[in-house]
Scaffold this motif. Sequence first.
Motif, PDB file in Angstrom:
ATOM      1  N   VAL A   9       0.845  -1.198   0.000  1.00 38.72           N
ATOM      2  CA  VAL A   9       0.000   0.000   0.000  1.00 38.72           C
ATOM      3  C   VAL A   9       0.878   1.245   0.000  1.00 38.72           C
ATOM      4  N   ARG A  10       1.922   1.263   0.824  1.00 35.60           N
ATOM      5  CA  ARG A  10       2.801   2.432   0.891  1.00 35.60           C
ATOM      6  C   ARG A  10       3.466   2.690  -0.454  1.00 35.60           C
ATOM      7  N   ARG A  11       3.884   1.614  -1.137  1.00 39.56           N
ATOM      8  CA  ARG A  11       4.501   1.782  -2.456  1.00 39.56           C
ATOM      9  C   ARG A  11       3.506   2.371  -3.448  1.00 39.56           C
ATOM     10  N   ALA A  12       2.270   1.918  -3.413  1.00 39.90           N
ATOM     11  CA  ALA A  12       1.244   2.467  -4.310  1.00 39.90           C
ATOM     12  C   ALA A  12       1.000   3.942  -4.004  1.00 39.90           C
ATOM     13  N   LEU A  13       0.973   4.292  -2.716  1.00 36.90           N
ATOM     14  CA  LEU A  13       0.769   5.693  -2.342  1.00 36.90           C
ATOM     15  C   LEU A  13       1.912   6.576  -2.831  1.00 36.90           C
ATOM     16  N   LEU A  14       3.129   6.051  -2.833  1.00 34.31           N
ATOM     17  CA  LEU A  14       4.268   6.817  -3.351  1.00 34.31           C
ATOM     18  C   LEU A  14       4.110   7.089  -4.850  1.00 34.31           C
ATOM     19  N   VAL A  15       3.558   6.122  -5.570  1.00 29.67           N
ATOM     20  CA  VAL A  15       3.287   6.324  -7.000  1.00 29.67           C
ATOM     21  C   VAL A  15       2.244   7.429  -7.171  1.00 29.67           C
ATOM     22  N   PHE A  16       1.200   7.403  -6.358  1.00 32.37           N
ATOM     23  CA  PHE A  16       0.172   8.446  -6.428  1.00 32.37           C
ATOM     24  C   PHE A  16       0.763   9.822  -6.102  1.00 32.37           C
ATOM     25  N   GLU A  17       1.647   9.871  -5.098  1.00 34.56           N
ATOM     26  CA  GLU A  17       2.299  11.140  -4.756  1.00 34.56           C
ATOM     27  C   GLU A  17       3.094  11.663  -5.955  1.00 34.56           C
ATOM     28  N   ASP A  18       3.852  10.779  -6.601  1.00 30.71           N
ATOM     29  CA  ASP A  18       4.638  11.187  -7.775  1.00 30.71           C
ATOM     30  C   ASP A  18       3.728  11.717  -8.873  1.00 30.71           C
ATOM     31  N   TYR A  19       2.631  11.032  -9.108  1.00 29.43           N
ATOM     32  CA  TYR A  19       1.670  11.456 -10.139  1.00 29.43           C
ATOM     33  C   TYR A  19       1.134  12.852  -9.823  1.00 29.43           C
ATOM     34  N   ILE A  20       0.716  13.060  -8.588  1.00 30.94           N
ATOM     35  CA  ILE A  20       0.137  14.345  -8.186  1.00 30.94           C
ATOM     36  C   ILE A  20       1.160  15.459  -8.358  1.00 30.94           C
ATOM     37  N   ARG A  21       2.399  15.234  -7.909  1.00 34.62           N
ATOM     38  CA  ARG A  21       3.425  16.283  -8.017  1.00 34.62           C
ATOM     39  C   ARG A  21       3.810  16.539  -9.477  1.00 34.62           C
ATOM     40  N   THR A  22       3.776  15.503 -10.303  1.00 34.02           N
ATOM     41  CA  THR A  22       4.153  15.654 -11.702  1.00 34.02           C
ATOM     42  C   THR A  22       3.096  16.421 -12.496  1.00 34.02           C
ATOM     43  N   TYR A  23       1.826  16.136 -12.257  1.00 36.61           N
ATOM     44  CA  TYR A  23       0.769  16.684 -13.105  1.00 36.61           C
ATOM     45  C   TYR A  23       0.066  17.917 -12.530  1.00 36.61           C
ATOM     46  N   ARG A  24       0.407  18.302 -11.334  1.00 33.65           N
ATOM     47  CA  ARG A  24      -0.183  19.526 -10.783  1.00 33.65           C
ATOM     48  C   ARG A  24       0.560  20.718 -11.358  1.00 33.65           C
ATOM     49  N   ASP A  25      -0.191  21.655 -11.880  1.00 32.19           N
ATOM     50  CA  ASP A  25       0.386  22.860 -12.479  1.00 32.19           C
ATOM     51  C   ASP A  25       0.417  23.950 -11.415  1.00 32.19           C
ATOM     52  N   PRO A  26       1.607  24.305 -10.904  1.00 30.95           N
ATOM     53  CA  PRO A  26       1.683  25.299  -9.834  1.00 30.95           C
ATOM     54  C   PRO A  26       1.204  26.689 -10.258  1.00 30.95           C
ATOM     55  N   SER A  27       1.183  26.955 -11.552  1.00 30.18           N
ATOM     56  CA  SER A  27       0.726  28.274 -12.016  1.00 30.18           C
ATOM     57  C   SER A  27      -0.802  28.359 -12.084  1.00 30.18           C
ATOM     58  N   GLU A  28      -1.468  27.211 -11.981  1.00 35.28           N
ATOM     59  CA  GLU A  28      -2.933  27.175 -12.064  1.00 35.28           C
ATOM     60  C   GLU A  28      -3.555  27.770 -10.807  1.00 35.28           C
ATOM     61  N   GLU A  29      -4.537  28.629 -10.982  1.00 34.17           N
ATOM     62  CA  GLU A  29      -5.258  29.256  -9.866  1.00 34.17           C
ATOM     63  C   GLU A  29      -6.169  28.240  -9.191  1.00 34.17           C
ATOM     64  N   GLY A  30      -6.163  28.196  -7.873  1.00 29.14           N
ATOM     65  CA  GLY A  30      -7.051  27.302  -7.141  1.00 29.14           C
ATOM     66  C   GLY A  30      -6.620  25.838  -7.273  1.00 29.14           C
ATOM     67  N   THR A  31      -7.441  24.992  -6.697  1.00 29.12           N
ATOM     68  CA  THR A  31      -7.167  23.560  -6.742  1.00 29.12           C
ATOM     69  C   THR A  31      -7.936  22.947  -7.901  1.00 29.12           C
ATOM     70  N   PRO A  32      -7.241  22.242  -8.814  1.00 25.95           N
ATOM     71  CA  PRO A  32      -7.941  21.645  -9.955  1.00 25.95           C
ATOM     72  C   PRO A  32      -8.936  20.574  -9.495  1.00 25.95           C
ATOM     73  N   ARG A  33      -9.974  20.407 -10.269  1.00 21.19           N
ATOM     74  CA  ARG A  33     -11.056  19.464  -9.933  1.00 21.19           C
ATOM     75  C   ARG A  33     -10.529  18.047  -9.689  1.00 21.19           C
ATOM     76  N   TRP A  34      -9.604  17.579 -10.546  1.00 22.36           N
ATOM     77  CA  TRP A  34      -9.085  16.219 -10.397  1.00 22.36           C
ATOM     78  C   TRP A  34      -8.376  16.042  -9.056  1.00 22.36           C
ATOM     79  N   LEU A  35      -7.718  17.103  -8.565  1.00 23.76           N
ATOM     80  CA  LEU A  35      -7.022  17.014  -7.292  1.00 23.76           C
ATOM     81  C   LEU A  35      -8.011  17.041  -6.128  1.00 23.76           C
ATOM     82  N   VAL A  36      -9.074  17.811  -6.274  1.00 28.06           N
ATOM     83  CA  VAL A  36     -10.135  17.811  -5.255  1.00 28.06           C
ATOM     84  C   VAL A  36     -10.737  16.414  -5.149  1.00 28.06           C
ATOM     85  N   ASP A  37     -10.997  15.778  -6.296  1.00 28.68           N
ATOM     86  CA  ASP A  37     -11.560  14.424  -6.302  1.00 28.68           C
ATOM     87  C   ASP A  37     -10.622  13.430  -5.612  1.00 28.68           C
ATOM     88  N   ILE A  38      -9.323  13.544  -5.894  1.00 30.93           N
ATOM     89  CA  ILE A  38      -8.352  12.651  -5.249  1.00 30.93           C
ATOM     90  C   ILE A  38      -8.356  12.864  -3.744  1.00 30.93           C
TER      91      ILE A  38
END
Length: 151
Positions: A9-38
């Motif tokens: 489970v911890r290994r899977a969570l690390l993959v999710f963390e990598d995904y979130i950090r990779t695909y989150r656009d820091p220049s985007e205003e507010g929290t994107p919908r996909w991140l709210v859902d996660i």
Amino acid sequence: MDWTDEKHVRRALLVFEDYIRTYRDPSEEGTPRWLVDIKVCLDRDGYHLNDEGQISWINPPVLVRDLSGLNDPSGIVVELERIRHDLTTDPQGAIGAAKQLIEATAKTALRELGVVVEKKPDVPILVAMVHKELRLDAASAPDGPDGDGAL
């Protein structure tokens, strides 16, 4: 994937963390919908996602081996639950519960070994009694190769 294995489970969570950090656009205003859902899904399952994209337990579980072979593991189970509950909200309470867990475990072991504890001894005395009964104390150790007693 073995979803009952904490390491998997911890290994899977690390993959999710990598995904979130990779695909989150820091220049985007507010929290994107996909991140709210996660975040909603993680919260529902007992996890917290912080602003840096790290996932942690809301209330960390205390993993217990099978205690069904014991006649009465209730004291152990109660203290494990107290630790699990207090770990993130009351660290001092968790420390107190850890002491109580040691006491409950020693008393359970002595009961399982058929040893009656008449009075209410301190935790170190209980632990010493268990060591003696299980022959884990220094007096039960065999002499060393040079014939000297155990250290």
